[in-house]
Design a protein around this motif. Structure first.
Motif, short mmCIF file in Angstrom:
data_model
loop_
_atom_site.label_atom_id
_atom_site.label_comp_id
_atom_site.label_asym_id
_atom_site.label_seq_id
_atom_site.Cartn_x
_atom_site.Cartn_y
_atom_site.Cartn_z
N TYR A 79 -6.81 -10.85 -35.34
CA TYR A 79 -7.54 -12.05 -35.74
C TYR A 79 -8.83 -12.20 -34.93
CZ TYR A 79 -8.42 -17.04 -36.56
OH TYR A 79 -8.98 -18.25 -36.90
N THR A 80 -9.91 -12.54 -35.61
CA THR A 80 -11.16 -12.87 -34.96
C THR A 80 -11.41 -14.36 -35.12
OG1 THR A 80 -12.03 -10.67 -35.45
CG2 THR A 80 -13.63 -12.37 -34.83
N ALA A 81 -11.36 -15.09 -34.02
CA ALA A 81 -11.52 -16.55 -34.03
C ALA A 81 -12.98 -16.91 -34.23
CB ALA A 81 -11.00 -17.13 -32.72
N GLY A 82 -13.21 -18.21 -34.52
CA GLY A 82 -14.59 -18.64 -34.63
C GLY A 82 -14.80 -19.89 -35.44
N SER A 83 -13.83 -20.32 -36.21
CA SER A 83 -14.04 -21.47 -37.10
C SER A 83 -13.73 -22.79 -36.42
CB SER A 83 -13.15 -21.32 -38.33
OG SER A 83 -11.78 -21.41 -37.95
N GLY A 84 -13.05 -22.77 -35.29
CA GLY A 84 -12.62 -24.01 -34.66
C GLY A 84 -11.39 -24.61 -35.32
N LEU A 85 -10.83 -23.92 -36.30
CA LEU A 85 -9.62 -24.38 -36.98
C LEU A 85 -8.38 -23.79 -36.33
CD1 LEU A 85 -10.78 -23.94 -40.69
CD2 LEU A 85 -10.64 -26.08 -39.39
N ALA A 86 -7.28 -24.48 -36.47
CA ALA A 86 -6.00 -23.98 -35.98
C ALA A 86 -5.55 -22.79 -36.82
CB ALA A 86 -4.94 -25.08 -36.03
N LEU A 87 -4.75 -21.91 -36.21
CA LEU A 87 -4.16 -20.78 -36.91
C LEU A 87 -2.66 -21.04 -36.95
CD1 LEU A 87 -4.61 -17.97 -38.19
CD2 LEU A 87 -4.18 -17.00 -35.91
N THR A 88 -2.10 -21.12 -38.16
CA THR A 88 -0.70 -21.50 -38.34
C THR A 88 0.08 -20.37 -38.98
OG1 THR A 88 -1.34 -23.83 -38.62
CG2 THR A 88 0.84 -23.19 -39.43
N LEU A 99 11.14 -17.69 -35.65
CA LEU A 99 9.83 -17.06 -35.57
C LEU A 99 9.52 -16.78 -34.10
CD1 LEU A 99 7.26 -16.24 -37.14
CD2 LEU A 99 6.50 -18.61 -36.96
N VAL A 100 9.11 -15.54 -33.82
CA VAL A 100 8.74 -15.11 -32.48
C VAL A 100 7.37 -14.44 -32.58
CG1 VAL A 100 9.34 -13.57 -30.56
CG2 VAL A 100 11.17 -14.71 -31.86
N ILE A 101 6.42 -14.89 -31.75
CA ILE A 101 5.08 -14.30 -31.78
C ILE A 101 4.65 -13.98 -30.36
CG2 ILE A 101 2.65 -14.62 -32.39
CD1 ILE A 101 3.54 -16.57 -34.58
N ASN A 102 4.12 -12.77 -30.20
CA ASN A 102 3.47 -12.38 -28.95
C ASN A 102 1.98 -12.44 -29.23
OD1 ASN A 102 2.36 -9.95 -27.07
ND2 ASN A 102 4.02 -11.09 -26.13
N GLY A 103 1.29 -13.39 -28.57
CA GLY A 103 -0.12 -13.62 -28.82
C GLY A 103 -1.03 -12.71 -28.04
N PRO A 104 -2.34 -12.83 -28.28
CA PRO A 104 -3.33 -11.97 -27.63
C PRO A 104 -3.31 -12.05 -26.10
CG PRO A 104 -4.36 -13.25 -29.36
CD PRO A 104 -2.96 -13.76 -29.22
N ASP A 105 -2.85 -13.17 -25.56
CA ASP A 105 -2.79 -13.35 -24.11
C ASP A 105 -1.49 -12.83 -23.50
OD1 ASP A 105 -1.03 -15.25 -25.05
OD2 ASP A 105 -2.04 -16.96 -24.11
N GLY A 106 -0.61 -12.25 -24.36
CA GLY A 106 0.66 -11.72 -23.87
C GLY A 106 1.75 -12.77 -23.76
N ARG A 107 1.45 -14.01 -24.12
CA ARG A 107 2.46 -15.08 -24.07
C ARG A 107 3.29 -15.08 -25.34
NH1 ARG A 107 -0.82 -20.24 -21.64
NH2 ARG A 107 -1.30 -19.26 -19.64
N TRP A 108 4.58 -15.39 -25.14
CA TRP A 108 5.53 -15.47 -26.24
C TRP A 108 5.60 -16.91 -26.74
CZ3 TRP A 108 7.64 -11.17 -28.30
CH2 TRP A 108 7.57 -9.99 -27.55
N ASN A 119 13.11 -23.83 -41.76
CA ASN A 119 12.03 -22.85 -41.70
C ASN A 119 11.19 -23.07 -40.44
OD1 ASN A 119 12.48 -21.47 -44.21
ND2 ASN A 119 11.83 -23.35 -45.22
N PRO A 120 10.84 -22.00 -39.73
CA PRO A 120 10.06 -22.13 -38.50
C PRO A 120 8.56 -22.11 -38.75
CG PRO A 120 10.74 -19.86 -38.76
CD PRO A 120 11.33 -20.62 -39.92
N GLY A 121 7.83 -22.60 -37.76
CA GLY A 121 6.38 -22.55 -37.80
C GLY A 121 5.81 -22.62 -36.39
N ILE A 122 4.70 -21.95 -36.18
CA ILE A 122 4.00 -21.98 -34.89
C ILE A 122 2.52 -22.21 -35.18
CG2 ILE A 122 3.29 -20.63 -32.88
CD1 ILE A 122 6.02 -19.20 -33.06
N VAL A 123 1.93 -23.16 -34.47
CA VAL A 123 0.52 -23.49 -34.65
C VAL A 123 -0.23 -23.19 -33.35
CG1 VAL A 123 -1.13 -25.34 -35.14
CG2 VAL A 123 1.11 -25.34 -36.26
N TYR A 124 -1.30 -22.42 -33.46
CA TYR A 124 -2.22 -22.17 -32.36
C TYR A 124 -3.42 -23.08 -32.60
CZ TYR A 124 0.58 -18.07 -31.25
OH TYR A 124 1.61 -17.23 -30.91
N ARG A 125 -3.51 -24.17 -31.84
CA ARG A 125 -4.56 -25.17 -32.05
C ARG A 125 -5.95 -24.62 -31.76
NH1 ARG A 125 -2.04 -28.53 -34.78
NH2 ARG A 125 -0.10 -29.40 -34.00
N SER A 126 -6.05 -23.78 -30.76
CA SER A 126 -7.32 -23.12 -30.42
C SER A 126 -7.05 -21.62 -30.33
CB SER A 126 -7.86 -23.62 -29.08
OG SER A 126 -8.13 -24.98 -29.14
#
Length: 154
Positions: A79-88, A99-108, A119-126
Motif C-alpha cells: 500500500y502507498t499512503a497519501g489520501s489521509g483516509l483510513a485503511l480498513t 483477522l491477523v495483520i502484520n503491518g509495515p512497522d512489524g506490529r501485529w 466478522n472481524p475488522g481492523i482499521v488503520y486510522r493513519s
C-alpha cells in the motif's frame, strides 16, 4: 562445575528467543491467495478477495490474537499512503472468523468480532505505506470461504 556451550548451540537458543510472538506466521512465504498493490484513492473501492480461512497454526501465539491460521499469509497488500483516509480490512463469512495483520512497522494487529457480528475488522486510522500481510483465521479445523474487503471508504 564448568559449563561449556558451543557457539552453534548459543546461536540456536538466541534465534528461538528472537523469534518470539508470531514465529508461526511467516511473512517471507508466498501468500495463499495473492498480492495487491494499492495506492491511496484506489479503485474499485472496496478491493475484494475471495479466500479460504483457517489453517493449522494457532494465532494465539501472537499476543491478543485468536483462531487457527495458515503459516503463510492469506493475502498481501503493498500500500502507498497519501489520501489521509483510513485503511480498513474487514472479513465477511458465514463462520466465526478472526483477522491477523502484520503491518509495515512489524506490529501485529488482531480482531475477532466487530460491530456486533462474528466478522472481524481492523482499521488503520493513519495508514503507513508498505506491506500488510493478512491472515484470516477460524476457530477449529474448518476452512470456510471468506471475503476479505479492503477499503478507504469506511
Amino acid at each position: 562445575m564448568k559449563i561449556i556451550v558451543s557457539s552453534a548451540a548459543l546461536a540456536a537458543v538466541l534465534m528461538l528467543g528472537a523469534a518470539g510472538a508470531g514465529a508461526a506466521q511467516d511473512s517471507s512465504l508466498t501468500p495463499n491467495f495473492g498480492t495487491a498493490t494499492l495506492r491511496a484513492g484506489f479503485q474499485p473501492d472496496p478491493h475484494v478477495v475471495e479466500l479460504r480461512a483457517g489453517g493449522d497454526q494457532d494465532a494465539s501465539r501472537i499476543n491478543g490474537c485468536a483462531g487457527m491460521v495458515s503459516r503463510a499469509p492469506d493475502y498481501r497488500v503493498n500500500y502507498t499512503a497519501g489520501s489521509g483516509l483510513a485503511l480498513t480490512f474487514r472479513v465477511n463469512s458465514s463462520t466465526d472468523t478472526t483477522l491477523v495483520i502484520n503491518g509495515p512497522d512489524g506490529r501485529w494487529s488482531c480482531n475477532d468480532d466487530t460491530g456486533g457480528s462474528l466478522n472481524p475488522g481492523i482499521v488503520y486510522r493513519s495508514p503507513a505505506s508498505g506491506q500488510y500481510d493478512v491472515w484470516v483465521g477460524v476457530f477449529g479445523s474448518d476452512t470456510p470461504t471468506a471475503r476479505l474487503r479492503i477499503t478507504e471508504m469506511e
